[in-house]
Design an enzyme around this catalytic site. Sequence first.
Site, PDB file in Angstrom:
ATOM      1  N   GLY A   1       0.843  -1.208   0.000  1.00  0.00           N
ATOM      2  CA  GLY A   1       0.000   0.000   0.000  1.00  0.00           C
ATOM      3  C   GLY A   1       0.867   1.242   0.000  1.00  0.00           C
ATOM      4  CB  SER A   2       0.183   4.636   1.229  1.00  0.00           C
ATOM      5  OG  SER A   2      -1.012   4.709   0.491  1.00  0.00           O
ATOM      6  CB  THR A   3       4.237   1.314   3.667  1.00  0.00           C
ATOM      7  OG1 THR A   3       4.026   0.093   2.948  1.00  0.00           O
ATOM      8  CG2 THR A   3       3.260   1.392   4.832  1.00  0.00           C
ATOM      9  CB  ILE A   4       5.326   1.244  -1.835  1.00  0.00           C
ATOM     10  CG1 ILE A   4       6.501   0.623  -2.607  1.00  0.00           C
ATOM     11  CG2 ILE A   4       4.450   2.059  -2.783  1.00  0.00           C
ATOM     12  CD1 ILE A   4       7.246  -0.422  -1.851  1.00  0.00           C
ATOM     13  CE  LYS A   5       0.672   6.561  -2.042  1.00  0.00           C
ATOM     14  NZ  LYS A   5      -0.585   7.002  -1.406  1.00  0.00           N
TER      15      LYS A   5
END
Lengths: 376, 665
Positions: free
Chosen positions: B325-329
Site C-alpha cells: 500500500g502507501s508505505t511504498i511511497k
Amino acid sequence: MNVTVITAAPKPILNWSERLERWHLDLWLSVLVLAVCALGLFILYSATGESVAMVVSQAERLALGLGTMLMLANAPPDFYRAAAPWFYGLALVLLIACALLGAHAKGAQRWLDLGFMRFQPSELMKLATPIAVAAYLQSRPLPPSLPTVLASLGLIAVPTALIALQPDLGTALLVLVSGLLALYFGGLKPRYLALALAAAAAAAPLAWYKLHDYQRERLLTFLDPSRDPLGAGYHITQSKIAIGSGGLFGKGWLAGTQAKLDFLPEAHTDFIFAVYAEELGLIGVLLLLALYAAIVGRCLVIAMRGQDTFQRLLAGSLALTFFVYVFINIGMVIGLLPVVGVPLPLMSYGGTSMVSLLAGFGILMSIHTHRKLLAS
Amino acid sequence: MSSYDAIKDLWEEKRSFTRRGYFGALMSVLLILTLTARLIQLQVVQHDYYRTRADDNRMRLVPVPPVRGLIYDRNGALLAQNLPSFVLQIVPEQVDDLDATLARLRRIVNLSDQDVARFRERLRKTPRYRPVTLRTNLSPEEVARYEVDRYDFPGVTVDASLVRDYPLGAEASHVVGYVGGITDADLARIDADQYQGLDQIGKVGVEKSHEDQLRGLPGTKIIEANAAGRPLRELNYHAGSPGQNLYLTIDARLQHVAEQALGELDGAVVALDPRNGEVLALVSKPGFDPDLFANGVDNATYHALLDDPHRPLYNRALLGIYPPGSTIKPFMAFAGLEEGTLDPDKPVYCPGYLNLPGSSRRYRCWKRSGHGELTLERAIAQSCDVYFYNVALALGIDRIDQALGAFGFGHVTGLDIGGERSGLLPTREWKRRSLHQAWFPGETLNVGIGQGYLTVTPMQLALAVSRIAMRGDGYLPHLVHAIGDPVGGRITEVAPQRLPPITVKDATIWDRVIAGMEQVTQSPRGTAYGIGADAPYAIAGKTGSAQVVGVAQNVGYQGAQRNIELKLRDNALFIAFAPADAPRIAVAVVAEHGAEGALAAAPVARMVMDQYLLGKVLYHAPPASATVLPAPDNDDGDEGGPLPDESPPAQNPNDAPEEPAVPPQ
C-alpha cells in the site's frame, strides 16, 4: 588281606579304608565322588546367582543320594541279581503308568506324581536295565549267542523306546548305553556290534521322521550353530563364549559374566560345566576331568575285581555309563555333540539324577565290599 | 538256572571281561583327550575371540544426551530453558496386557484421556522395544506412589529427564520456535550420530535455525547390562559437550508491548535497530503455545491449530506477503529523486483522479475531492495517490524495480533464522514468464501506490525503512547476537554484517524523503498526526492500507470500511523510525483487516517505539479494536483508493502463503 567279613572281634587298629569298608563304603570312590559333589555345590552357588536356598536344596538332595548310596552299598550283590526281574518289572510298570497318566511337566510326560513327591521312573530304569541285562547274561553261556543277544536287546529296547517317547532323548540314550555296555562286557561278538551299528545307520532316516521338531532343530543346530543364533543355536554359542572367555585360569569364582548376566541359559542345570569353565578356566576343567576319569577308573577296577559275571558286567556297565554321561554333557556344552538333555553328573542342579547316580555308586560299593575269600 | 549253565566257561568270561574293561578304559582316555583338545582350542587358542564376544555381550555403549542450550533475550531474560521432569514411559514389548496396565496406572497416576490418546498415537509410530512416553511432569507424590508399586508394573518406568520449557509462551513463539520429536523426515537429513540419546529436534524458529549450536554433542558411557538389557553398573564415562546458549537481540518487554498493542487483531510487528540490524521485536499474532509441542502435541490439538482461521502456526512477520500500500511511497519518492525523474519542488495538481492518455479509465486518489497542488513532502504526508501515479509513470517499471530491489524488496532479507519468503517485485520479465503477458502502464501506476502485483513481508518493510533511517546504510537483520559456551562461560559476539550501501548522487535526496516522512506524524494534515503530535521524539513514518478484496468502481468507498465485515476490511500498515534525526529503532507493522494504517497500525508502532526509547509506553491510543472503531478525522485516513483496471490480487497465486509443514511432536 584286605577283605573284610563280619568277624566276631573287630581288629583294634583299622585304617580309613578298612573303617569305611565296615560300612560297605569304598574309600577311593567315596572321596572322589564327594570331591566332585563339593566342586558342584561350590560352582552351583555361582551359577544360581549366589542363591543359598538352591545350594541348600541341592545339598539336601546330595544327602538323600548319599543315604541311598549307603543303603544300597549294604545290600549284597546277590540280592540285586535275585531281585533283577522284579526291579526291572517294577520300573517298567511305572514307566508305562507314567506314559498313561503321567503328569505333564515341561511338555514331557516324565514325572509320576505320587502325591507326596514327584518321581521320574526313567531314572529307576537307568539302574534296572543294566541290572536286568547283567543278570540275564550271567545265566547264559558267554559270549552270547544270537538269541541271547536279541533277548538282551529286547530288554534294552522296551524301556529305551518308552523313555524316548516321553520324550526324553537324553535319558533314553543313557538307558540304551547302559544296557549295550552290559552286553559289550558280556562278550558281544564284534560282528554283532557291526551289525547293530549298520542297523542303527539304516534306522537313522526313519528315526529322523519320528523326532520331535525341537529335537530335529537341536541336531541341525549342532551341525551349524549359526543357522539360528538367537534360537536353538543360542545355547551353544553362549556356552562356547563362556568357556572360551574363561581362558587358562578362568575369571574367578563368582566373576563369570556369561552366567551372572543371564547370557548363558540353563546355567545351573545342563550348562553348569560352562559356568565352571568360565570361572575356573582350563586348569579347573582339567582338575574336574581328572576327577571324573579317576571315578571311572576306580569303578573299572571294582568291576574287574568283581567275583562273578553279574557283578563284573553290572559294575563295568555302570562305570562306563557314568563316563558316557560325563562325555555327552561336556561334549554338548563345548559344541562337540548335539544338545541333548543330559545333566553333568554330580554337578548339575536337579534331584533325580543325583540320587540315581549315587545309587549306582552304592551298588558298585556293594559289589566291592561284599567280596568273599574264594578258593583259588 | 538253565541248561546252558553247564557249559559256561567262567575263566574265559573273566579274561574276556578284563580285556574289554581295558579297552573301555582306553576308549575313555581317548575321549577325555578329545574333550581336552577341544577345551584347549576354546580356552587357549580362541580365548581372545571369545573374551571379546563375552565383552560384547555384556557391555553396552550408551549415549549420554547433551543438555540443550538456553535461549536468552537481549537483557538476559530466559526464552527457552530445560526443566527437570519425571516422565512416565512404557516399553510396549515388556507389557503383557497394555489396557490392564493403563487401567492400573490410572489408580496411582493422574492420566487424562488426552494423555492416553496421545500415548496411543505415539505407540503406533514407535518400535515396540522403545519406550513410549505416557505422561510428563509427574508430581513427586505420583512418583512416590509409582515407586511403591513399581514391581507390579513390568515395562513401566519413571525417568528423570529435562523437558524444554518456554517461559514467554505464545508471545515469542514465532521467534524462539519449539522442539518436537524427531520424525522420519528429520532422520533423512540429520547425522543420526549427533542425536544419540536425543528424541527431540528444533522444528521452527531459533530452535530450528540454530539447532547445531543448541544441541551440543552427545557423550557416551559404557555400562554393563545383563541378557535382558537391564543396566547394572557403569564401566566408563565419556562426557559430550552441552549445547551452546544463545543470546537473542529480542527484547522480551518490547515483544510483550508489541504483542499487546496489536490487541485483538492478527498481524505482525518487526522492530529493528537500524544501526546494526538487531531484531528488537518480531511478533506474529496470534502465536501458539510452544510448550504444547515440546511435550508432544496430540493430533487433535495440532489439527485444531492448523485449521484455526487465524493461522497461529503461520509466522506472518516472515511468511506473510502483503501489498505494501502507501508505505511504498517514500521508496517511490527516493527512486524518482535518484533517477532525476521527479522534481520535488514542482507542484503537482491532484483533482482526485488520474487519466492515462488514450484510456478512459480513471485512477482515483483515495481522497475523491482531490488534494489540490502538492509538492513532495506534502504528497508523502498526505499520501496523495495521484502524485505517486505521476512519480511511477515518470520512472517506468524498470527503474522502479531497480530502486525497490536495492531496498531489499523481492528478496529474502537473510534473517538468521531463515524461513522467509521473498514477496514479489514484479518486473516485465516476471510477467512475461508467469502470466505470458506484456507489462501494461496501468500496472506501473498500481505498483506506484503499493498495489497490484507488488507484495512484501513485514520483515522486508522493516529492513527497507531502516535503510531510509540510515540514509542508505544497512545491516543484515539478525536475531542471535551472541553465543555462550556453558563450559567456561565464554561468550562470542556475532558481528553485525553490513549490507552494500544504497548510494545516492546527492545526499539531500535522503533529507527530502525523511522530511516527508516526518511530516506524516508532525503535520496536522499528516496521515499519522495522531501518534506524532504528543511524541517526545520525532517520528518519521508512513501509513498504508492495502485492499484485501476489490471494490467495484464507483461504489462509495470512503467510510464504508468501518461498517463492513472484519475479514473484508483492508490491512493496515505502518512503517517508521525514530528519533528521526538519530534513528535507534525502525518498525514495520501490519494489522490485518485493521482498515486504515493510521488507526490500527500506527499506534502499535508508537507504543513499541515508546517502550524502546523511553522505557515505558506514553501513548494511549483509542484502542485499535477489531469491533469498535472511532469516527475518523477526515484527513486521518489513508485509504487505498485506486480502482485499477483489474482488481489487484491480494496475493499472487504463485506465491500463496502456506503453513510451515511441521508435523506434530
